[in-house]
Write a protein that holds these residues in place. Structure first.
Motif, PDB file in Angstrom:
ATOM      1  N   MET A 136      77.013 -21.207  -1.850  1.00 18.54           N
ATOM      2  CA  MET A 136      76.743 -22.522  -2.660  1.00 18.54           C
ATOM      3  C   MET A 136      75.450 -22.738  -3.186  1.00 18.54           C
ATOM      4  SD  MET A 136      77.775 -26.523  -1.898  1.00 18.54           S
ATOM      5  CE  MET A 136      76.222 -26.727  -0.677  1.00 18.54           C
ATOM      6  N   ARG A 137      75.336 -22.927  -4.561  1.00 20.05           N
ATOM      7  CA  ARG A 137      74.234 -22.933  -4.932  1.00 20.05           C
ATOM      8  C   ARG A 137      73.788 -24.416  -5.717  1.00 20.05           C
ATOM      9  NH1 ARG A 137      71.030 -21.798  -9.940  1.00 20.05           N
ATOM     10  NH2 ARG A 137      68.810 -21.134  -9.287  1.00 20.05           N
ATOM     11  N   VAL A 138      72.772 -25.063  -5.016  1.00 17.08           N
ATOM     12  CA  VAL A 138      72.286 -26.441  -5.227  1.00 17.08           C
ATOM     13  C   VAL A 138      71.394 -26.808  -6.091  1.00 17.08           C
ATOM     14  CG1 VAL A 138      71.987 -28.798  -4.315  1.00 17.08           C
ATOM     15  CG2 VAL A 138      73.893 -27.039  -3.363  1.00 17.08           C
ATOM     16  N   LEU A 139      71.292 -27.362  -7.239  1.00 13.41           N
ATOM     17  CA  LEU A 139      70.199 -27.847  -8.043  1.00 13.41           C
ATOM     18  C   LEU A 139      69.602 -29.141  -7.836  1.00 13.41           C
ATOM     19  CD1 LEU A 139      68.314 -26.579 -10.065  1.00 13.41           C
ATOM     20  CD2 LEU A 139      69.668 -27.303 -12.000  1.00 13.41           C
ATOM     21  N   LEU A 140      68.244 -29.434  -7.254  1.00 12.63           N
ATOM     22  CA  LEU A 140      67.763 -30.753  -7.036  1.00 12.63           C
ATOM     23  C   LEU A 140      66.838 -31.211  -8.048  1.00 12.63           C
ATOM     24  CD1 LEU A 140      67.457 -30.487  -2.926  1.00 12.63           C
ATOM     25  CD2 LEU A 140      69.619 -31.186  -4.371  1.00 12.63           C
ATOM     26  N   VAL A 141      66.932 -32.279  -8.819  1.00 17.21           N
ATOM     27  CA  VAL A 141      66.037 -32.585  -9.558  1.00 17.21           C
ATOM     28  C   VAL A 141      65.403 -34.143  -9.385  1.00 17.21           C
ATOM     29  CG1 VAL A 141      65.836 -33.086 -12.214  1.00 17.21           C
ATOM     30  CG2 VAL A 141      67.456 -31.527 -11.503  1.00 17.21           C
ATOM     31  N   ALA A 142      64.176 -34.054  -9.025  1.00 16.81           N
ATOM     32  CA  ALA A 142      63.471 -35.348  -8.571  1.00 16.81           C
ATOM     33  C   ALA A 142      62.058 -35.397  -9.523  1.00 16.81           C
ATOM     34  CB  ALA A 142      63.226 -35.318  -7.230  1.00 16.81           C
ATOM     35  N   TYR A 143      62.258 -36.096 -10.557  1.00 21.72           N
ATOM     36  CA  TYR A 143      61.144 -36.365 -11.501  1.00 21.72           C
ATOM     37  C   TYR A 143      60.479 -37.857 -10.954  1.00 21.72           C
ATOM     38  CZ  TYR A 143      58.189 -35.895 -15.467  1.00 21.72           C
ATOM     39  OH  TYR A 143      56.962 -35.670 -16.095  1.00 21.72           O
ATOM     40  N   GLY A 144      59.646 -37.753 -10.069  1.00 23.35           N
ATOM     41  CA  GLY A 144      59.140 -38.971  -9.489  1.00 23.35           C
ATOM     42  C   GLY A 144      58.094 -38.787  -8.634  1.00 23.35           C
ATOM     43  N   SER A 145      57.616 -39.838  -7.679  1.00 23.34           N
ATOM     44  CA  SER A 145      56.588 -39.634  -6.728  1.00 23.34           C
ATOM     45  C   SER A 145      56.921 -38.813  -5.414  1.00 23.34           C
ATOM     46  CB  SER A 145      56.089 -40.826  -6.336  1.00 23.34           C
ATOM     47  OG  SER A 145      57.040 -41.576  -5.579  1.00 23.34           O
ATOM     48  N   ARG A 146      55.983 -38.595  -4.330  1.00 22.22           N
ATOM     49  CA  ARG A 146      56.275 -38.123  -3.295  1.00 22.22           C
ATOM     50  C   ARG A 146      57.390 -38.643  -2.501  1.00 22.22           C
ATOM     51  NH1 ARG A 146      53.302 -35.389   0.858  1.00 22.22           N
ATOM     52  NH2 ARG A 146      54.713 -34.938   2.607  1.00 22.22           N
ATOM     53  N   GLY A 147      57.652 -40.164  -2.763  1.00 22.34           N
ATOM     54  CA  GLY A 147      58.819 -40.637  -2.109  1.00 22.34           C
ATOM     55  C   GLY A 147      60.057 -40.476  -3.060  1.00 22.34           C
ATOM     56  N   ALA A 196      66.615 -28.863   3.496  1.00 20.93           N
ATOM     57  CA  ALA A 196      66.538 -28.090   4.756  1.00 20.93           C
ATOM     58  C   ALA A 196      67.877 -28.051   5.376  1.00 20.93           C
ATOM     59  CB  ALA A 196      65.808 -29.020   5.631  1.00 20.93           C
ATOM     60  N   ALA A 197      68.645 -29.260   5.136  1.00 21.58           N
ATOM     61  CA  ALA A 197      70.085 -29.294   5.870  1.00 21.58           C
ATOM     62  C   ALA A 197      71.141 -28.280   4.945  1.00 21.58           C
ATOM     63  CB  ALA A 197      70.700 -30.899   5.488  1.00 21.58           C
ATOM     64  N   LEU A 198      70.725 -28.230   3.847  1.00 24.66           N
ATOM     65  CA  LEU A 198      71.792 -27.303   2.904  1.00 24.66           C
ATOM     66  C   LEU A 198      71.383 -26.058   3.304  1.00 24.66           C
ATOM     67  CD1 LEU A 198      71.323 -29.024  -0.661  1.00 24.66           C
ATOM     68  CD2 LEU A 198      73.614 -28.749   0.904  1.00 24.66           C
ATOM     69  N   ARG A 199      70.259 -25.547   3.411  1.00 28.09           N
ATOM     70  CA  ARG A 199      69.858 -24.051   3.711  1.00 28.09           C
ATOM     71  C   ARG A 199      70.352 -23.796   5.119  1.00 28.09           C
ATOM     72  NH1 ARG A 199      64.092 -22.202   1.705  1.00 28.09           N
ATOM     73  NH2 ARG A 199      63.354 -23.752   3.090  1.00 28.09           N
ATOM     74  N   ALA A 200      70.194 -24.654   5.919  1.00 26.49           N
ATOM     75  CA  ALA A 200      70.751 -24.575   7.530  1.00 26.49           C
ATOM     76  C   ALA A 200      72.148 -24.313   7.315  1.00 26.49           C
ATOM     77  CB  ALA A 200      70.426 -25.676   8.060  1.00 26.49           C
ATOM     78  N   GLY A 201      73.073 -24.582   6.487  1.00 19.82           N
ATOM     79  CA  GLY A 201      74.273 -24.339   6.292  1.00 19.82           C
ATOM     80  C   GLY A 201      74.632 -23.264   5.277  1.00 19.82           C
ATOM     81  N   GLY A 202      73.424 -22.357   4.957  1.00 24.73           N
ATOM     82  CA  GLY A 202      73.660 -21.167   4.018  1.00 24.73           C
ATOM     83  C   GLY A 202      73.607 -21.322   2.525  1.00 24.73           C
ATOM     84  N   ALA A 203      73.342 -22.529   2.028  1.00 26.11           N
ATOM     85  CA  ALA A 203      73.416 -22.920   0.615  1.00 26.11           C
ATOM     86  C   ALA A 203      72.088 -22.273   0.069  1.00 26.11           C
ATOM     87  CB  ALA A 203      73.503 -24.035   0.350  1.00 26.11           C
ATOM     88  N   GLU A 204      71.969 -22.117  -0.931  1.00 29.70           N
ATOM     89  CA  GLU A 204      70.854 -21.523  -1.802  1.00 29.70           C
ATOM     90  C   GLU A 204      70.482 -22.806  -2.436  1.00 29.70           C
ATOM     91  OE1 GLU A 204      69.464 -18.916  -5.812  1.00 29.70           O
ATOM     92  OE2 GLU A 204      71.370 -18.472  -4.736  1.00 29.70           O
ATOM     93  N   VAL A 205      69.093 -23.238  -2.442  1.00 25.87           N
ATOM     94  CA  VAL A 205      68.505 -24.403  -3.036  1.00 25.87           C
ATOM     95  C   VAL A 205      67.696 -24.234  -4.150  1.00 25.87           C
ATOM     96  CG1 VAL A 205      67.673 -26.667  -2.728  1.00 25.87           C
ATOM     97  CG2 VAL A 205      69.127 -25.593  -1.080  1.00 25.87           C
ATOM     98  N   GLN A 206      67.611 -24.962  -5.302  1.00 25.26           N
ATOM     99  CA  GLN A 206      66.492 -24.991  -6.247  1.00 25.26           C
ATOM    100  C   GLN A 206      65.861 -26.374  -6.432  1.00 25.26           C
ATOM    101  OE1 GLN A 206      64.944 -22.124  -8.388  1.00 25.26           O
ATOM    102  NE2 GLN A 206      63.434 -23.931  -8.108  1.00 25.26           N
ATOM    103  N   VAL A 207      64.494 -26.543  -6.406  1.00 30.21           N
ATOM    104  CA  VAL A 207      64.078 -27.756  -6.725  1.00 30.21           C
ATOM    105  C   VAL A 207      63.184 -27.937  -7.860  1.00 30.21           C
ATOM    106  CG1 VAL A 207      62.666 -29.625  -5.493  1.00 30.21           C
ATOM    107  CG2 VAL A 207      64.168 -28.234  -4.162  1.00 30.21           C
ATOM    108  N   CYS A 208      63.600 -28.958  -8.685  1.00 28.58           N
ATOM    109  CA  CYS A 208      62.676 -29.257  -9.993  1.00 28.58           C
ATOM    110  C   CYS A 208      62.063 -30.599  -9.509  1.00 28.58           C
ATOM    111  CB  CYS A 208      63.698 -29.468 -11.091  1.00 28.58           C
ATOM    112  SG  CYS A 208      64.568 -27.780 -11.532  1.00 28.58           S
TER     113      CYS A 208
END
Length: 416
Positions: free
Chosen positions: A1-12, A22-34
């Motif tokens: 599974m490949r998951v795309l995470l998009v967060a245009y905002g502050s550190r919060g 981290a939880a997704l990768r522990a389950g074997g997923a590939e993660v990309q963060v924007c």
């Protein structure tokens, strides 16, 4: 599974996504963060590549707070939003090939761009909020948009949310639909419903931030997305902590403040008057120690989970992540809200009896002294300890399972 995470905002906005990653990768997923380019080092530390979105959010926030940039108005926001939609789409689409699901949060135009990518690919799209009052409900009013104040004489929350929808369409609709037409997607007539969907997720702890049921939305409350931090504290900070009684922490995270020097001076004087030492988090406010006395120590980026377990109170801006981290550590809080969701968190801290809500964003010696008397009361510490054991730490794991189940079943996307 490949998951795309998009967060245009502050550190919060970004930090919880790293908890989910981290939880997704522990389950074997590939993660990309924007995310904004300010967080390249943060993502590098988490072992995640960053796709940068737009210009520095720190620069934009500092300009807005200090008045050195162009004011954000009802007239200027639609044009800026249109540019953000197009630019965010280009960045996200460039890395979206092969993704199975898109999860988005943060600024509305950026989330709309993330949904456009999901719509093009025909994959599920999930919007996540970190506090309940971002989501429509008869139990609370909406936040006001720049240049679009809510009429003070209207007290019916449903009416206010209808106005909120109208304002979002006026501010963001043209830019979103112009871009969707350019890439061959149909227009939307309700921006809020389109971006938030009928089934948004709420990544907030049920004790700290419960969702009150409403027929308006099918909200999925997963619990807060907390990334476990195992980093040791710096040796010089450890030495300072070991050298005396537990200090009071003061920091505003990724939130600039006006008159940072005066703010730091007032905070130090008020804390000293309570007979306490001080740890100052520099953050985006660039707070600093204002004299050479040995009872103050300034820090940069550190493990707040470890630090908050060793302080006597936390004075902060009221971001969702900082509030949750302090509550989990059992540290009494003084929330000095600056904007957005921060007044909500200040009120929750006060309502739960785990600290004090500072009156307004400007911290003075007198105002902080009054709030500290509440936070440093032994009864507040006892209440904070009691609440700490109720806070869930499995929110990211819950969300990861929901995403795996979603991708695994052959049903229409949740964004429908």
């Amino acid at each position: 599974m490949r998951v795309l995470l998009v967060a245009y905002g502050s550190r919060g906005d970004v930090e919880p996504m790293l908890g989910l990653a981290a939880a997704l990768r522990a389950g074997g997923a590939e993660v990309q963060v924007c995310a904004p380019p300010d967080f390249a080092e943060l993502l590098e530390g988490a072992g995640l590549p960053l796709v940068p979105l737009g210009r520095s959010l720190r620069a934009m926030a500092t300009e807005a707070v200090t008045g050195t940039g162009k004011a954000l108005t009802a007239e200027s926001l639609p044009e800026r939003a249109a540019r953000m939609v197009a630019a965010t789409y280009d960045s996200v689409a460039a890395v979206a090939k092969g993704c199975d699901v898109v999860v988005a949060t943060g600024l509305i135009p950026a989330a709309a761009a993330a949904r456009a990518v999901a719509d093009e690919l025909g994959v599920p799209y999930v919007f996540v909020a970190y506090f309940p009052t971002f989501l429509p409900s008869p139990h609370h009013p909406p936040l006001a948009w720049p240049g679009r104040p809510l009429p003070p004489e209207v007290t019916d929350n449903r009416v206010l949310w209808e106005l909120n929808s109208e304002h979002m369409n006026a501010l963001f609709g043209e830019g979103i639909n112009t871009h969707r037409a350019a890439i061959g997607l149909p227009p939307v007539d309700d921006v809020r419903k389109h971006v938030l969907t009928n089934r948004p997720w709420l990544a907030a702890d049920p004790t700290l931030s419960p969702w009150l049921w409403s027929a308006d939305l099918d909200v999925v409350q997963t619990g807060a997305w907390i990334r476990r931090d195992d980093r040791p504290l710096p040796a010089d900070l450890e030495a300072f902590l070991d050298a005396g009684t537990p200090p009071v922490y003061v920091g505003f995270g990724s939130m600039p403040v006006r008159d940072a020097r005066d703010t730091a001076r007032a905070a130090v004087e008020a804390i000293r008057a309570q007979g306490r030492r001080v740890v100052i988090g520099r953050g985006w406010a660039d707070l600093a120690v204002t004299d050479d006395q040995g009872d103050c120590f300034a820090i940069g980026e550190v493990n707040q989970q470890a630090l908050f377990a060793r302080v006597t109170a936390v004075v902060h801006h009221g971001g969702a992540g900082t509030t949750t981290t302090a509550a989990l550590a059992g540290a009494p809080q003084v929330v000095v809200p600056q904007m957005a969701d921060q007044p909500y968190w200040a009120n929750r801290v006060a309502d739960l009896g785990i600290g004090a809500a500072h009156d307004g964003p400007t911290l003075t010696y007198a105002s902080l002294s009054a709030a500290l008397r509440t936070a440093l009361n032994p009864g507040t510490r006892a209440r904070a300890d009691a609440v700490a054991v109720t806070i869930r730490t499995d929110g990211a794991t819950v969300a990861g399972k929901l995403l795996r189940d979603m991708v695994g079943r052959e049903t229409p996307p949740m964004s429908a």
